[in-house]
Design a protein around this motif. Sequence first.
Motif, PDB file in Angstrom:
ATOM      1  N   LYS A 103       0.829  -1.203   0.000  1.00 61.88           N
ATOM      2  CA  LYS A 103       0.000   0.000   0.000  1.00 61.88           C
ATOM      3  C   LYS A 103       0.867   1.258   0.000  1.00 61.88           C
ATOM      4  O   LYS A 103       1.965   1.268   0.542  1.00 61.88           O
ATOM      5  N   GLY A 104       0.333   2.314  -0.574  1.00 56.38           N
ATOM      6  CA  GLY A 104       1.012   3.604  -0.564  1.00 56.38           C
ATOM      7  C   GLY A 104       0.773   4.353  -1.849  1.00 56.38           C
ATOM      8  O   GLY A 104       0.853   3.774  -2.938  1.00 56.38           O
ATOM      9  N   ASN A 105       0.464   5.640  -1.739  1.00 59.62           N
ATOM     10  CA  ASN A 105       0.215   6.482  -2.904  1.00 59.62           C
ATOM     11  C   ASN A 105       1.289   7.547  -3.090  1.00 59.62           C
ATOM     12  O   ASN A 105       1.148   8.430  -3.927  1.00 59.62           O
ATOM     13  N   SER A 106       2.366   7.470  -2.313  1.00 60.84           N
ATOM     14  CA  SER A 106       3.423   8.481  -2.399  1.00 60.84           C
ATOM     15  C   SER A 106       4.156   8.378  -3.720  1.00 60.84           C
ATOM     16  O   SER A 106       4.086   7.368  -4.433  1.00 60.84           O
ATOM     17  N   ALA A 107       4.892   9.447  -4.041  1.00 62.80           N
ATOM     18  CA  ALA A 107       5.671   9.448  -5.280  1.00 62.80           C
ATOM     19  C   ALA A 107       6.697   8.323  -5.289  1.00 62.80           C
ATOM     20  O   ALA A 107       6.935   7.680  -6.320  1.00 62.80           O
ATOM     21  N   ALA A 108       7.303   8.062  -4.130  1.00 65.56           N
ATOM     22  CA  ALA A 108       8.299   6.989  -4.045  1.00 65.56           C
ATOM     23  C   ALA A 108       7.672   5.635  -4.339  1.00 65.56           C
ATOM     24  O   ALA A 108       8.263   4.803  -5.041  1.00 65.56           O
ATOM     25  N   MET A 109       6.477   5.390  -3.820  1.00 66.34           N
ATOM     26  CA  MET A 109       5.818   4.104  -4.058  1.00 66.34           C
ATOM     27  C   MET A 109       5.306   4.008  -5.482  1.00 66.34           C
ATOM     28  O   MET A 109       5.253   2.919  -6.060  1.00 66.34           O
ATOM     29  N   GLN A 110       4.932   5.127  -6.080  1.00 71.29           N
ATOM     30  CA  GLN A 110       4.514   5.099  -7.475  1.00 71.29           C
ATOM     31  C   GLN A 110       5.651   4.608  -8.367  1.00 71.29           C
ATOM     32  O   GLN A 110       5.433   3.868  -9.326  1.00 71.29           O
ATOM     33  N   GLU A 111       6.881   5.015  -8.042  1.00 75.43           N
ATOM     34  CA  GLU A 111       8.035   4.541  -8.808  1.00 75.43           C
ATOM     35  C   GLU A 111       8.213   3.035  -8.636  1.00 75.43           C
ATOM     36  O   GLU A 111       8.557   2.327  -9.588  1.00 75.43           O
ATOM     37  N   VAL A 112       7.976   2.539  -7.423  1.00 75.77           N
ATOM     38  CA  VAL A 112       8.062   1.090  -7.171  1.00 75.77           C
ATOM     39  C   VAL A 112       6.998   0.356  -7.983  1.00 75.77           C
ATOM     40  O   VAL A 112       7.270  -0.672  -8.623  1.00 75.77           O
ATOM     41  N   TYR A 113       5.770   0.886  -7.987  1.00 71.17           N
ATOM     42  CA  TYR A 113       4.683   0.241  -8.736  1.00 71.17           C
ATOM     43  C   TYR A 113       5.007   0.179 -10.233  1.00 71.17           C
ATOM     44  O   TYR A 113       4.716  -0.815 -10.902  1.00 71.17           O
ATOM     45  N   LYS A 114       5.595   1.260 -10.734  1.00 66.56           N
ATOM     46  CA  LYS A 114       5.940   1.279 -12.161  1.00 66.56           C
ATOM     47  C   LYS A 114       6.932   0.167 -12.493  1.00 66.56           C
ATOM     48  O   LYS A 114       6.802  -0.525 -13.504  1.00 66.56           O
ATOM     49  N   LEU A 115       7.931  -0.002 -11.622  1.00 69.32           N
ATOM     50  CA  LEU A 115       8.917  -1.056 -11.851  1.00 69.32           C
ATOM     51  C   LEU A 115       8.284  -2.440 -11.761  1.00 69.32           C
ATOM     52  O   LEU A 115       8.595  -3.330 -12.554  1.00 69.32           O
ATOM     53  N   ILE A 116       7.374  -2.618 -10.802  1.00 61.88           N
ATOM     54  CA  ILE A 116       6.677  -3.902 -10.677  1.00 61.88           C
ATOM     55  C   ILE A 116       5.928  -4.196 -11.966  1.00 61.88           C
ATOM     56  O   ILE A 116       5.965  -5.317 -12.496  1.00 61.88           O
ATOM     57  N   GLY A 117       5.238  -3.185 -12.481  1.00 63.87           N
ATOM     58  CA  GLY A 117       4.488  -3.374 -13.717  1.00 63.87           C
ATOM     59  C   GLY A 117       5.380  -3.722 -14.890  1.00 63.87           C
ATOM     60  O   GLY A 117       5.030  -4.544 -15.740  1.00 63.87           O
ATOM     61  N   LYS A 118       6.569  -3.104 -14.940  1.00 71.99           N
ATOM     62  CA  LYS A 118       7.471  -3.353 -16.057  1.00 71.99           C
ATOM     63  C   LYS A 118       8.115  -4.732 -15.999  1.00 71.99           C
ATOM     64  O   LYS A 118       8.283  -5.390 -17.028  1.00 71.99           O
ATOM     65  N   VAL A 119       8.513  -5.177 -14.797  1.00 65.49           N
ATOM     66  CA  VAL A 119       9.250  -6.445 -14.699  1.00 65.49           C
ATOM     67  C   VAL A 119       8.336  -7.658 -14.598  1.00 65.49           C
ATOM     68  O   VAL A 119       8.784  -8.780 -14.829  1.00 65.49           O
ATOM     69  N   SER A 120       7.071  -7.459 -14.257  1.00 62.18           N
ATOM     70  CA  SER A 120       6.176  -8.604 -14.066  1.00 62.18           C
ATOM     71  C   SER A 120       6.038  -9.427 -15.339  1.00 62.18           C
ATOM     72  O   SER A 120       5.976 -10.658 -15.295  1.00 62.18           O
ATOM     73  N   GLY A 121       5.980  -8.769 -16.478  1.00 58.21           N
ATOM     74  CA  GLY A 121       5.806  -9.477 -17.736  1.00 58.21           C
ATOM     75  C   GLY A 121       7.083 -10.060 -18.303  1.00 58.21           C
ATOM     76  O   GLY A 121       7.051 -10.786 -19.293  1.00 58.21           O
ATOM     77  N   GLU A 122       8.226  -9.742 -17.686  1.00 52.80           N
ATOM     78  CA  GLU A 122       9.514 -10.248 -18.154  1.00 52.80           C
ATOM     79  C   GLU A 122      10.050 -11.254 -17.149  1.00 52.80           C
ATOM     80  O   GLU A 122      10.093 -10.994 -15.957  1.00 52.80           O
ATOM     81  N   ASP A 123      10.498 -12.413 -17.636  1.00 50.48           N
ATOM     82  CA  ASP A 123      10.944 -13.485 -16.754  1.00 50.48           C
ATOM     83  C   ASP A 123      12.410 -13.295 -16.380  1.00 50.48           C
ATOM     84  O   ASP A 123      13.268 -14.106 -16.720  1.00 50.48           O
ATOM     85  N   VAL A 124      12.713 -12.203 -15.671  1.00 49.32           N
ATOM     86  CA  VAL A 124      14.089 -11.899 -15.284  1.00 49.32           C
ATOM     87  C   VAL A 124      14.211 -11.932 -13.768  1.00 49.32           C
ATOM     88  O   VAL A 124      13.231 -11.801 -13.036  1.00 49.32           O
ATOM     89  N   SER A 125      15.461 -12.100 -13.306  1.00 54.55           N
ATOM     90  CA  SER A 125      15.719 -12.085 -11.866  1.00 54.55           C
ATOM     91  C   SER A 125      15.629 -10.656 -11.343  1.00 54.55           C
ATOM     92  O   SER A 125      16.038  -9.711 -12.018  1.00 54.55           O
ATOM     93  N   VAL A 126      15.113 -10.513 -10.129  1.00 54.09           N
ATOM     94  CA  VAL A 126      14.915  -9.191  -9.534  1.00 54.09           C
ATOM     95  C   VAL A 126      15.518  -9.189  -8.135  1.00 54.09           C
ATOM     96  O   VAL A 126      15.362 -10.155  -7.379  1.00 54.09           O
ATOM     97  N   LEU A 127      16.205  -8.107  -7.793  1.00 50.90           N
ATOM     98  CA  LEU A 127      16.734  -7.911  -6.454  1.00 50.90           C
ATOM     99  C   LEU A 127      15.976  -6.763  -5.803  1.00 50.90           C
ATOM    100  O   LEU A 127      15.949  -5.653  -6.323  1.00 50.90           O
ATOM    101  N   VAL A 128      15.325  -7.043  -4.671  1.00 51.44           N
ATOM    102  CA  VAL A 128      14.574  -6.029  -3.938  1.00 51.44           C
ATOM    103  C   VAL A 128      15.408  -5.603  -2.737  1.00 51.44           C
ATOM    104  O   VAL A 128      15.765  -6.427  -1.891  1.00 51.44           O
ATOM    105  N   CYS A 129      15.741  -4.327  -2.660  1.00 51.80           N
ATOM    106  CA  CYS A 129      16.571  -3.804  -1.573  1.00 51.80           C
ATOM    107  C   CYS A 129      15.749  -2.886  -0.678  1.00 51.80           C
ATOM    108  O   CYS A 129      14.899  -2.134  -1.159  1.00 51.80           O
TER     109      CYS A 129
END
Length: 510
Positions: free
Chosen positions: A142-168
């Motif tokens: 959850k979160g509507n902040s600008a920082a979380m919007q950037e996270v959501y965008k990345l989630i949307g971009k990588v979800s359709g690609e079968d690549v490894s992801v590192l969450v820090c």
Amino acid sequence: MSDKAKILVIDDEHSVRWAFEKALQKANYEVALADNGLKGLNLYYEFKPDITFVDIRMPEMDGLQILEKVMADDPKALIIVMTAYSDMETTVNAMKLGAYDFLTKPFNIDECLSLISRGLTARNSSKIAELGVQAPKSSALKGNSAAMQEVYKLIGKVSGEDVSVLVCGESGCGKELVAQAIHFNSRRSAKPFWPINCTAISESLMESEFFGYEKGAFTGAATSKQGMFELAQGGTIFLDEIGDMNLEMQAKLLRVLEEREIVRVGGNKRISVDVRVIAATNKDLRKLIVEGKFREDLYHRIKVIEIKLPPLRERVEDIPLLARYFCSILAAQRRGVPKSMSDEAIELLCAYSWPGNVRELRNAIEQSYTLSRDQLILPEHLPIEITKGVTQPSTAKSASTSNIQVVIPEEKVSAETPDKTLTATSSDKNDTLYASASNETPEDLAVKMLIKRLLDRAPDGDAYSYVLGVFEKELLAQSLEKHKRNQVQSASQLGITRNTLRTKMEKYHL
């Protein structure tokens, strides 16, 4: 034939279309407008815009339907989605469908112009990525902040690609929730999501837990057993706190990731595995590499894409949303009348630093919910570390202002480049302000004095923008300095989007 860039705006609000039309025509763009989704879609194919702005909620056809239809026909189309509802599911869905960017209403028109400029540059450079199309799934993130919007965008971009992801991110930020969101929005969503905490498994058992073992492999191995990589076949494995994995196990994991095969402990048969790996850490892996505690080759293998999850203290505007969300969960789980947070309690939550991040917030809400005997959760129900950990503003008043100094631009100097200054103090003959005449703090008097001097020097007919410009530039400069020029953190503190911050930084040459 016109060589102007073409911009299409699809929105059912007249005021939005009017504002876009005026601003875009002034910026020398060719503009087309549509007041509903169906008209907008037809106009898209007729007008052939370079960039399209589309609202989510509209009659006839909504924005996501337009986005999906256009992207199916033209995967390189540049479409910017606009909405007043900035929840994670909407953002992720829009980005997965191929949106170039996502704007939350209300927004600054300068932000839109900046987006157009970047979009046109990207189009001319032929660097627009094609994104997969999948149906969204909800998440507890959850979160509507600008920082979380950037996270959501990345989630949307990588979800359709079968690549490894590192969450820090720091402990308690919700790294596993990010991994879940990626998994449940991917084509692997029908298969298992298997979380593994690398700190919770002893070194001696880690290999057998990961890869399984054969009967008789060691004392007590009465039967064969599948490991987690086999159990997660076709799905996703989430390796939490991978920075705590020992070097020997890192080498074995690297081989599995490269060869897509495992060998059970005590066995000699190679077993093919098809899993996506998402790793997470709260440690600096680059530092561990320098110290010889983490393999550099494994680091590059798991970090095809990196998502940095901001700590809660850097997205304070999300705290009320999260607090009420946790209250709603508890209300559904427990008997009795649902409880809610008082405004005073919310203020205290927002003032606390949250070293334990979202996990600590959830525990605090659960404790407060339990202790409150009424429908309203009050400050006294909050954990003592929150009520005592908030730094209260000083209420002390001072009658002396002789030490207050105010630095202001010289006469006729532009608010955008205030590099000439003079110093004014409360002892100036024409600017004397007396604290004893009112109940004001020295800071109040300093602001009054500064505005008085600025008004004296402001260009005639432009005093409003001149004075605000001086304050705005200094506000942005100090916020950027405080956050070591981290634009996401600074934008979050200021309550504006990163695109708006960038536009203003360009305006003031910051």
